[in-house]
Design a protein around this motif. Structure first.
Motif, PDB file in Angstrom:
ATOM      1  N   CYS A 196     -94.006  88.561 105.197  1.00 60.30           N
ATOM      2  CA  CYS A 196     -93.051  88.268 104.579  1.00 60.30           C
ATOM      3  C   CYS A 196     -91.753  88.726 105.174  1.00 60.30           C
ATOM      4  CB  CYS A 196     -93.240  88.750 103.026  1.00 60.30           C
ATOM      5  SG  CYS A 196     -92.070  87.883 101.908  1.00 60.30           S
ATOM      6  N   GLY A 197     -91.623  88.865 106.547  1.00 54.06           N
ATOM      7  CA  GLY A 197     -90.328  89.198 107.292  1.00 54.06           C
ATOM      8  C   GLY A 197     -90.506  90.725 107.550  1.00 54.06           C
ATOM      9  N   PHE A 198     -91.289  91.385 107.187  1.00 53.03           N
ATOM     10  CA  PHE A 198     -91.542  92.878 107.658  1.00 53.03           C
ATOM     11  C   PHE A 198     -92.170  92.709 108.747  1.00 53.03           C
ATOM     12  CE2 PHE A 198     -90.656  93.137 103.073  1.00 53.03           C
ATOM     13  CZ  PHE A 198     -89.678  94.321 102.911  1.00 53.03           C
ATOM     14  N   ARG A 199     -91.829  93.305 109.975  1.00 54.81           N
ATOM     15  CA  ARG A 199     -92.352  93.125 111.226  1.00 54.81           C
ATOM     16  C   ARG A 199     -92.933  94.476 111.704  1.00 54.81           C
ATOM     17  NH1 ARG A 199     -87.596  90.319 114.700  1.00 54.81           N
ATOM     18  NH2 ARG A 199     -86.788  92.350 113.913  1.00 54.81           N
ATOM     19  N   ALA A 200     -93.788  94.538 112.541  1.00 56.74           N
ATOM     20  CA  ALA A 200     -94.748  95.691 113.149  1.00 56.74           C
ATOM     21  C   ALA A 200     -93.689  96.789 114.009  1.00 56.74           C
ATOM     22  CB  ALA A 200     -95.628  95.444 113.971  1.00 56.74           C
ATOM     23  N   PRO A 224     -83.014  98.843 101.043  1.00 59.37           N
ATOM     24  CA  PRO A 224     -82.300  98.548  99.580  1.00 59.37           C
ATOM     25  C   PRO A 224     -83.045  97.328  98.939  1.00 59.37           C
ATOM     26  CG  PRO A 224     -80.900  98.314 101.191  1.00 59.37           C
ATOM     27  CD  PRO A 224     -82.029  98.831 102.051  1.00 59.37           C
ATOM     28  N   MET A 225     -83.159  97.152  97.845  1.00 59.58           N
ATOM     29  CA  MET A 225     -83.922  95.972  97.208  1.00 59.58           C
ATOM     30  C   MET A 225     -83.359  94.667  97.747  1.00 59.58           C
ATOM     31  SD  MET A 225     -85.420  97.315  93.481  1.00 59.58           S
ATOM     32  CE  MET A 225     -83.920  97.876  92.927  1.00 59.58           C
ATOM     33  N   GLU A 226     -81.932  94.650  97.764  1.00 60.88           N
ATOM     34  CA  GLU A 226     -81.137  93.617  98.028  1.00 60.88           C
ATOM     35  C   GLU A 226     -81.591  92.894  99.595  1.00 60.88           C
ATOM     36  OE1 GLU A 226     -78.652  95.938  95.468  1.00 60.88           O
ATOM     37  OE2 GLU A 226     -79.702  96.331  97.042  1.00 60.88           O
ATOM     38  N   GLN A 227     -81.829  93.986 100.415  1.00 64.48           N
ATOM     39  CA  GLN A 227     -82.355  93.605 101.601  1.00 64.48           C
ATOM     40  C   GLN A 227     -84.062  93.190 101.434  1.00 64.48           C
ATOM     41  OE1 GLN A 227     -81.724  96.368 104.673  1.00 64.48           O
ATOM     42  NE2 GLN A 227     -83.137  95.355 106.458  1.00 64.48           N
ATOM     43  N   ALA A 228     -84.784  93.984 100.682  1.00 68.54           N
ATOM     44  CA  ALA A 228     -86.151  93.432 100.816  1.00 68.54           C
ATOM     45  C   ALA A 228     -86.471  92.304 100.015  1.00 68.54           C
ATOM     46  CB  ALA A 228     -86.889  94.574  99.920  1.00 68.54           C
ATOM     47  N   VAL A 229     -85.434  91.489  99.163  1.00 66.79           N
ATOM     48  CA  VAL A 229     -85.708  90.413  98.474  1.00 66.79           C
ATOM     49  C   VAL A 229     -85.029  89.269  99.339  1.00 66.79           C
ATOM     50  CG1 VAL A 229     -86.026  91.456  96.162  1.00 66.79           C
ATOM     51  CG2 VAL A 229     -83.742  90.647  96.966  1.00 66.79           C
ATOM     52  N   SER A 230     -84.494  89.590 100.390  1.00 65.05           N
ATOM     53  CA  SER A 230     -83.688  88.609 101.264  1.00 65.05           C
ATOM     54  C   SER A 230     -84.530  87.090 101.442  1.00 65.05           C
ATOM     55  CB  SER A 230     -83.123  89.093 102.367  1.00 65.05           C
ATOM     56  OG  SER A 230     -84.075  89.459 103.276  1.00 65.05           O
ATOM     57  N   PHE A 231     -85.638  87.588 101.482  1.00 61.58           N
ATOM     58  CA  PHE A 231     -86.583  86.195 101.557  1.00 61.58           C
ATOM     59  C   PHE A 231     -86.711  85.038 100.446  1.00 61.58           C
ATOM     60  CE2 PHE A 231     -89.435  89.197  99.565  1.00 61.58           C
ATOM     61  CZ  PHE A 231     -90.209  88.618  98.771  1.00 61.58           C
ATOM     62  N   LEU A 232     -86.136  85.487  99.237  1.00 62.72           N
ATOM     63  CA  LEU A 232     -86.054  84.758  98.038  1.00 62.72           C
ATOM     64  C   LEU A 232     -84.556  83.843  98.219  1.00 62.72           C
ATOM     65  CD1 LEU A 232     -87.155  87.085  95.344  1.00 62.72           C
ATOM     66  CD2 LEU A 232     -88.468  85.410  96.301  1.00 62.72           C
ATOM     67  N   GLU A 233     -84.699  82.722  97.440  1.00 59.39           N
ATOM     68  CA  GLU A 233     -83.340  82.230  97.352  1.00 59.39           C
ATOM     69  C   GLU A 233     -82.300  82.957  96.478  1.00 59.39           C
ATOM     70  OE1 GLU A 233     -82.588  79.066  98.256  1.00 59.39           O
ATOM     71  OE2 GLU A 233     -84.615  78.603  99.293  1.00 59.39           O
TER      72      GLU A 233
END
Length: 299
Positions: A196-200, A224-233
Motif C-alpha cells: 500500500c505504498g510503504f516500500r522496503a 503522521p496519519m495524513e501521510q499514511a492515508v494518502s493512498f485514499l481519495e
C-alpha cells in the motif's frame, strides 16, 4: 504518538513479535500490524501506533509486491522450505518453460488457502489444526495478480517479482505454477518489497528504531496519519461541517457541496484537519473511522 511506522521485518520473527518489540521500544500500548507476514519471510510490515490503529484495515487491503524464489523438484506440506517434503519430481525446468506459463497466473485467480495459514476454521487457525494432523478443505478465494515477472534464474531456481491483491498466498502461487508445469515446486525465499505504498527501501529495522528511540528521535520516523492515508481519495469539506463531522453526525449530501462515490473510502478533511475515514451511506457521508480525538474537536 499517532502514526505509522514503516518497519522491515526480519526472517524468523512473527508479525506479533514485531508488535511486541515496537510496544517495548516506543513505550506505547496501542500498537498493531497491518497484515501477517510469514515468520520465515522478510520485508515491509507497516505498524500502526495510537489512533492510527484505526487505519490498519485500510492499509491491509492495499496491493502488495513481493520478490520470491521458486524452486522446482520438491513440494512440502507448508509450500515453503520450512516444511516436510511430500512429493518430488525429476528433471529441470528451464527459463523458457517458466516464462511460457507465467501469463496464465496473472489476472483474476481462484486460490485455495494453504493449511499452514492464519485463516480460521471454527475458531481455530488452520496452521494450529495442521500441526495436529487435521486437514480442512476451505473453498477457493478470489485473488488478483497484477504483475508476475521473471527476474532471473536457471535450472530449477528462479526469482519472481509479484504484484498482487490482499489475501494472495505466494507459497500457493509457487506450488500451483509447479503443477502447471507437471512438476513439484515450493517457495524457497520471500521478501515483501511494498504494501500500500510503504516500500522496503524506506523501511527501518528494529535495531535502527531502538537506536533512534534511545536518542529521543523515534517520532521522526513515524509517518503522521495524513501521510499514511494518502493512498485514499481525499474529501475536503466546508468549515461549517466541522461540528457535524467531529460529532460523528452523517452529512446530508443533498445539502452539502460534496461529490461522493459509492463504495469508496475517503480521507475526510475539514478546516485543514484530518477528521476520519468517510464513506457514502444512502444520501449521506458517514464517518466509519474517527481519527480525530474528540477532546480537541470543539471550535
Amino acid at each position: 504518538m499517532n502514526g505509522v511506522l514503516n518497519l522491515l521485518k526480519p526472517p524468523a520473527m512473527t508479525s506479533s513479535d514485531v508488535v511486541f518489540h515496537v510496544r517495548r521500544i516506543l513505550g506505547q500500548k496501542k500498537v498493531g500490524h497491518t497484515g501477517t507476514l510469514d515468520p520465515g519471510a522478510a520485508g515491509v510490515l507497516p505498524v500502526c501506533i495510537g489512533r492510527a490503529t484505526k487505519i490498519a484495515d485500510y492499509i491491509m487491503h492495499g496491493d502488495k509486491e513481493y520478490i520470491a524464489e521458486i524452486t522446482f523438484g520438491m513440494e512440502t506440506d507448508t509450500q515453503d522450505s520450512y516444511g516436510r517434503v511430500t512429493r518430488v519430481s525429476e528433471g529441470d525446468i528451464t527459463r523458457k518453460q517458466l516464462e511460457s506459463i507465467l501469463p496464465g497466473f496473472t489476472g483474476k485467480l481462484l486460490q485455495k488457502p494453504p493449511m499452514y495459514s492464519a485463516i480460521k476454521h471454527e475458531g481455530k487457525k488452520l496452521y494450529e489444526l495442521a500441526r495436529k494432523g487435521i486437514t480442512v478443505e476451505k473453498p477457493p478465494r478470489e485473488v488478483y495478480v497484477h504483475k508476475l515477472e521473471l527476474i532471473r534464474g536457471m535450472q530449477n531456481r528462479f526469482l519472481l517479482r509479484i504484484r498482487c491483491s490482499k489475501g494472495t498466498y505466494i507459497r500457493s502461487l509457487c506450488a500451483d505454477i509447479g503443477r502447471g508445469l507437471s512438476a513439484c515446486a515450493h517457495m524457497s525465499f520471500l521478501m515483501r518489497t511494498e504494501t500500500c505504498g510503504f516500500r522496503a527501501e524506506d523501511a527501518y529495522t528494529l535495531p535502527e528504531i531502538e537506536e533512534l528511540a534511545g536518542g529521543g528521535k523515534a517520532a521522526a520516523v513515524v509517518q503522521p496519519m495524513e501521510q499514511a492515508v494518502s493512498f485514499l481519495e481525499t474529501l475536503r469539506c466546508d468549515p461549517y461541517l466541522y461540528r457535524f463531522l467531529t460529532n460523528g453526525t452523517p452529512v446530508d449530501l443533498g445539502k452539502a457541496n460534496l461529490r461522493v462515490q459509492a463504495d469508496t473510502n475517503y480521507a475526510v478533511y475539514c478546516k485543514d484537519e484530518l477528521i476520519g475515514i468517510g464513506k457514502k451511506a444512502g444520501n449521506t457521508l458517514k464517518l466509519v473511522s474517527m481519527l480525530k480525538e474528540l477532546g480537541d474537536s470543539r471550535r
